[in-house]
Motif scaffolding. Structure first.
Motif, PDB file in Angstrom:
ATOM      1  N   ARG A  69       2.997  -4.060  -5.240  1.00  0.00           N
ATOM      2  CA  ARG A  69       3.012  -4.779  -3.818  1.00  0.00           C
ATOM      3  C   ARG A  69       4.636  -4.723  -3.965  1.00  0.00           C
ATOM      4  NH1 ARG A  69      -1.601  -6.712  -1.108  1.00  0.00           N
ATOM      5  NH2 ARG A  69       0.161  -6.277   0.710  1.00  0.00           N
ATOM      6  N   ARG A  70       5.160  -4.771  -2.878  1.00  0.00           N
ATOM      7  CA  ARG A  70       6.334  -5.529  -1.565  1.00  0.00           C
ATOM      8  C   ARG A  70       6.563  -6.814  -2.716  1.00  0.00           C
ATOM      9  NH1 ARG A  70       8.988  -2.169   1.301  1.00  0.00           N
ATOM     10  NH2 ARG A  70       7.754  -1.054   2.596  1.00  0.00           N
ATOM     11  N   HIS A  76       5.412  -6.560   9.233  1.00  0.00           N
ATOM     12  CA  HIS A  76       5.507  -5.818   9.583  1.00  0.00           C
ATOM     13  C   HIS A  76       4.763  -6.089  11.516  1.00  0.00           C
ATOM     14  CE1 HIS A  76       5.843  -4.138   6.550  1.00  0.00           C
ATOM     15  NE2 HIS A  76       5.466  -5.092   5.248  1.00  0.00           N
ATOM     16  N   TYR A  78       2.164  -3.561  11.516  1.00  0.00           N
ATOM     17  CA  TYR A  78       0.667  -3.379  11.067  1.00  0.00           C
ATOM     18  C   TYR A  78       0.028  -5.139  10.171  1.00  0.00           C
ATOM     19  CZ  TYR A  78       2.594  -2.600   6.425  1.00  0.00           C
ATOM     20  OH  TYR A  78       3.629  -2.343   5.554  1.00  0.00           O
ATOM     21  N   ARG A  79      -0.461  -5.280  10.168  1.00  0.00           N
ATOM     22  CA  ARG A  79      -1.557  -7.084   9.538  1.00  0.00           C
ATOM     23  C   ARG A  79      -1.272  -6.298   7.708  1.00  0.00           C
ATOM     24  NH1 ARG A  79      -5.705  -6.594  12.295  1.00  0.00           N
ATOM     25  NH2 ARG A  79      -6.719  -5.852  10.011  1.00  0.00           N
ATOM     26  N   ALA A  80      -0.208  -6.722   7.516  1.00  0.00           N
ATOM     27  CA  ALA A  80      -0.969  -6.350   5.963  1.00  0.00           C
ATOM     28  C   ALA A  80      -1.694  -7.031   4.887  1.00  0.00           C
ATOM     29  CB  ALA A  80       0.785  -6.753   5.617  1.00  0.00           C
ATOM     30  N   ALA A  81      -1.991  -6.278   4.236  1.00  0.00           N
ATOM     31  CA  ALA A  81      -3.521  -7.411   3.632  1.00  0.00           C
ATOM     32  C   ALA A  81      -2.920  -8.108   2.665  1.00  0.00           C
ATOM     33  CB  ALA A  81      -4.177  -5.735   2.544  1.00  0.00           C
ATOM     34  N   ARG A  85      -3.995  -8.980  -2.774  1.00  0.00           N
ATOM     35  CA  ARG A  85      -4.814  -7.674  -3.322  1.00  0.00           C
ATOM     36  C   ARG A  85      -4.436  -6.153  -3.996  1.00  0.00           C
ATOM     37  NH1 ARG A  85      -8.322  -5.547   1.550  1.00  0.00           N
ATOM     38  NH2 ARG A  85      -9.244  -4.657   0.021  1.00  0.00           N
ATOM     39  N   PRO A  86      -4.979  -6.483  -5.120  1.00  0.00           N
ATOM     40  CA  PRO A  86      -4.269  -5.010  -5.661  1.00  0.00           C
ATOM     41  C   PRO A  86      -4.523  -3.900  -3.984  1.00  0.00           C
ATOM     42  CG  PRO A  86      -6.478  -5.669  -6.629  1.00  0.00           C
ATOM     43  CD  PRO A  86      -6.340  -6.675  -5.490  1.00  0.00           C
ATOM     44  N   ILE A  87      -3.721  -2.291  -4.194  1.00  0.00           N
ATOM     45  CA  ILE A  87      -3.947  -1.226  -3.683  1.00  0.00           C
ATOM     46  C   ILE A  87      -4.780  -0.866  -4.240  1.00  0.00           C
ATOM     47  CG2 ILE A  87      -2.807   0.459  -2.846  1.00  0.00           C
ATOM     48  CD1 ILE A  87      -0.330  -1.218  -3.375  1.00  0.00           C
ATOM     49  N   PRO A  88      -6.131  -0.431  -2.996  1.00  0.00           N
ATOM     50  CA  PRO A  88      -7.248   0.223  -4.015  1.00  0.00           C
ATOM     51  C   PRO A  88      -6.214   2.456  -4.095  1.00  0.00           C
ATOM     52  CG  PRO A  88      -7.134  -0.128  -1.872  1.00  0.00           C
ATOM     53  CD  PRO A  88      -6.190  -0.569  -1.903  1.00  0.00           C
TER      54      PRO A  88
ATOM     55  N   ASP B 193       5.615   2.199  10.406  1.00  0.00           N
ATOM     56  CA  ASP B 193       4.953   0.757  11.212  1.00  0.00           C
ATOM     57  C   ASP B 193       4.359   0.268  11.611  1.00  0.00           C
ATOM     58  OD1 ASP B 193       6.184  -1.839   9.866  1.00  0.00           O
ATOM     59  OD2 ASP B 193       6.088  -1.897  11.672  1.00  0.00           O
ATOM     60  N   ALA B 197       0.190   0.614  12.334  1.00  0.00           N
ATOM     61  CA  ALA B 197      -0.137  -0.042  12.822  1.00  0.00           C
ATOM     62  C   ALA B 197      -1.408   0.174  13.882  1.00  0.00           C
ATOM     63  CB  ALA B 197       0.429  -1.531  13.986  1.00  0.00           C
ATOM     64  N   GLN B 200      -4.303   1.405  12.556  1.00  0.00           N
ATOM     65  CA  GLN B 200      -5.463   0.319  11.441  1.00  0.00           C
ATOM     66  C   GLN B 200      -6.240  -0.265  12.909  1.00  0.00           C
ATOM     67  OE1 GLN B 200      -2.926  -3.694  10.824  1.00  0.00           O
ATOM     68  NE2 GLN B 200      -4.188  -3.940   8.645  1.00  0.00           N
ATOM     69  N   ALA B 207      -4.646  -2.068   5.306  1.00  0.00           N
ATOM     70  CA  ALA B 207      -2.669  -1.628   5.177  1.00  0.00           C
ATOM     71  C   ALA B 207      -1.606  -2.025   4.008  1.00  0.00           C
ATOM     72  CB  ALA B 207      -1.929  -1.789   6.154  1.00  0.00           C
ATOM     73  N   PHE B 208      -1.210  -1.480   2.846  1.00  0.00           N
ATOM     74  CA  PHE B 208      -0.695  -2.138   1.772  1.00  0.00           C
ATOM     75  C   PHE B 208       0.887  -1.614   2.168  1.00  0.00           C
ATOM     76  CE2 PHE B 208      -4.719  -1.670   0.501  1.00  0.00           C
ATOM     77  CZ  PHE B 208      -5.315  -3.403   0.440  1.00  0.00           C
ATOM     78  N   GLY B 209       1.791  -2.090   2.126  1.00  0.00           N
ATOM     79  CA  GLY B 209       2.948  -1.793   2.045  1.00  0.00           C
ATOM     80  C   GLY B 209       3.581  -1.369   0.067  1.00  0.00           C
ATOM     81  N   GLN B 211       6.688  -0.018  -2.734  1.00  0.00           N
ATOM     82  CA  GLN B 211       7.473  -0.182  -3.095  1.00  0.00           C
ATOM     83  C   GLN B 211       8.217   1.442  -3.381  1.00  0.00           C
ATOM     84  OE1 GLN B 211       8.230  -2.663  -6.471  1.00  0.00           O
ATOM     85  NE2 GLN B 211       8.833  -4.282  -5.164  1.00  0.00           N
ATOM     86  N   ASP B 225     -12.628  -0.506   0.559  1.00  0.00           N
ATOM     87  CA  ASP B 225     -11.700  -0.529  -0.592  1.00  0.00           C
ATOM     88  C   ASP B 225     -11.938   0.623  -1.113  1.00  0.00           C
ATOM     89  OD1 ASP B 225     -10.281  -2.610  -2.055  1.00  0.00           O
ATOM     90  OD2 ASP B 225     -12.018  -3.069  -3.727  1.00  0.00           O
ATOM     91  N   ALA B 227      -8.378   3.945  -0.892  1.00  0.00           N
ATOM     92  CA  ALA B 227      -7.376   4.573  -0.164  1.00  0.00           C
ATOM     93  C   ALA B 227      -7.920   6.176   0.686  1.00  0.00           C
ATOM     94  CB  ALA B 227      -6.715   4.785  -1.232  1.00  0.00           C
TER      95      ALA B 227
END
Lengths: 108, 307
Positions: A69-70, A76, A78-81, A85-88, B193, B197, B200, B207-209, B211, B225, B227
């Motif tokens: 993750r970052r 943001h 958007y509402r970041a998880a 939490r791992p990325i699914p 971004d 939103a 979502q 939502a997962f940003g 790298q 759960d 993607a």
């Protein structure tokens, strides 16, 4: 003979009403009727955009589930998880057995 | 004899009327309403809001599309012809995977054929209200198809087209896509971004940003759960940036599939390369110009490093 047209009035009116009703039924709920065709033309995309710039580092695919993750998420829209939490990943449970149809050879 | 003639003349209009009603009834029965088949057979009670559950291709060359996709993925087709609509359901191993519309190009305009992405929702009308509230435009308002469900088409705040569908037969199960089936969807947009939103708000995604080595913003959207899709900044050197959804079909060998797409009259738009999941992807276009992706997904979790 003179009263013949009068005898036709009611049947003709009935026919017209029935024909109108049939027209509504035939063209009502289908893709072919009225506004049903509208969305098809509407979503044709403008022609001419390109797909350039997909270098090795440009990635759009799904994660396997262990991506980082970052470190410090910026603000943001958007509402970041939660960071914990791992990325699914995508569903990987096997589905039904696969019986591929042999692809047709290219036509000349 | 005179009485007989009188009665016959009196009954003539009614006889003609009955004849017309029979003929109209037969014609109406023959011109049956356009029916889309159920999404899932047998029906299930599964619902996966935010999952991509259907795709429709709009193309000016239905016959050419059928030949191309059957040659590339082994899809088979069932034709549906009603009135002026030519439509075909594409099947993979007996299961429906998408639809193809024959649609002539608007006169005087050259438009690009496209695959339209359908996301699962429970309530199309509620989705419409939410979408509009968050900046979407309604392209095609909610409409019901008895066996399929209720659906609508929107343009998101950046202009990418997508559709929502509340399936009456439930949604497909969350299993690994078979080779030849849709496996992934990626949105390319000038403002990831903002678009993340929007989607979502519409589908209640997590939502997962991410790298990424390209310095551009990428967001993974998930539900249940899993993607479901990625939202990606358009490559910086795109000369004509246009927001769009790109949907990927699972293949066993991206290089071979891309070469075959070209041999069948398509074009390779993005050459095969390793993506973040460790396998190769590519983007191709069918002979009419509709773009889609090819994606390997090996069952083993052996991630390779992107080149």
């Amino acid at each position: 003979m003179n009263n013949l047209p009068r005898r036709w009035v009611m049947p003709v009116l009935g026919l017209l009403m029935f024909a109108g009703l049939c027209a509504c039924i035939a063209t009502g709920p289908g893709y072919d009727g009225g506004v049903g065709v509208g969305y098809i033309g509407g979503v044709y995309e403008p022609n001419g955009y390109d797909y350039g710039g997909w270098g090795g580092s440009y990635q759009v695919g799904p994660p396997r589930g262990h991506e980082r993750r970052r470190e410090r998420p910026p603000a943001h829209t958007y509402r970041a998880a939660p960071q914990t939490r791992p990325i699914p990943s995508i569903p990987t449970r096997p589905g039904r057995p696969w019986h591929p149809t042999p692809p047709r050879p290219p036509q000349p | 004899m005179r009485d007989y003639r009188h009665h016959a003349r009196h009954l003539l209009p009614y006889g003609l009327c009955a004849l017309f009603l029979c003929a109209t009834g037969i014609a109406t029965a023959k011109e049956a309403p356009f029916e889309l088949p159920p999404l899932v057979e047998p029906a299930t009670a599964e619902h996966h809001v935010g999952k991509v559950i259907w795709l429709d291709l709009m193309t000016p060359d239905l016959a050419g599309a059928k030949q191309f996709y059957s040659g590339l993925f082994g899809w088979t087709f069932r034709d549906i012809h009603v009135g002026k609509t030519d439509y075909a359901i594409a099947y993979l191993d007996g299961q429906p995977v998408g639809g193809v519309f024959q649609r002539p190009e608007p006169s005087g305009k050259h438009r690009q054929p496209t695959w339209l992405t359908f996301f699962a929702v429970r309530d199309v009308d509620a989705a419409e209200r939410t979408a509009v509230k968050h900046g979407a435009k309604v392209v095609f308002g909610p409409r019901s198809y008895p066996q399929r469900g209720r659906q609508a088409v929107f343009a998101d705040p950046e202009g990418a087209y997508f559709a929502v569908l509340a399936s009456t037969s439930g949604d497909p199960s969350d299993v690994l896509a078979l080779p030849g089936d849709w496996i992934w969807s990626a949105l390319l947009t000038p403002d990831p971004d903002k678009d993340a939103a929007f989607y979502q708000a519409l589908f209640d995604y997590d939502a997962f940003g991410l790298q990424s080595g390209d310095g551009l913003e990428h967001v993974i959207l998930s539900s249940d759960d899993y993607a479901r899709a990625s939202v990606n900044a358009l490559p910086s050197n795109s000369s004509r940036p246009h927001p769009r959804w790109v949907n990927f079909v699972r293949v066993l060998d991206t290089d071979a599939a891309a070469a075959k797409a070209a041999a069948l009259g398509g074009r390779v738009l993005v050459a095969p390369h390793i993506d973040r999941h460790g396998d190769k992807i590519a983007v191709v276009a069918d002979p009419a110009g509709a773009s889609f992706g090819l994606m390997e997904w090996s069952d083993t979790d052996s991630k390779k490093e992107p080149e």
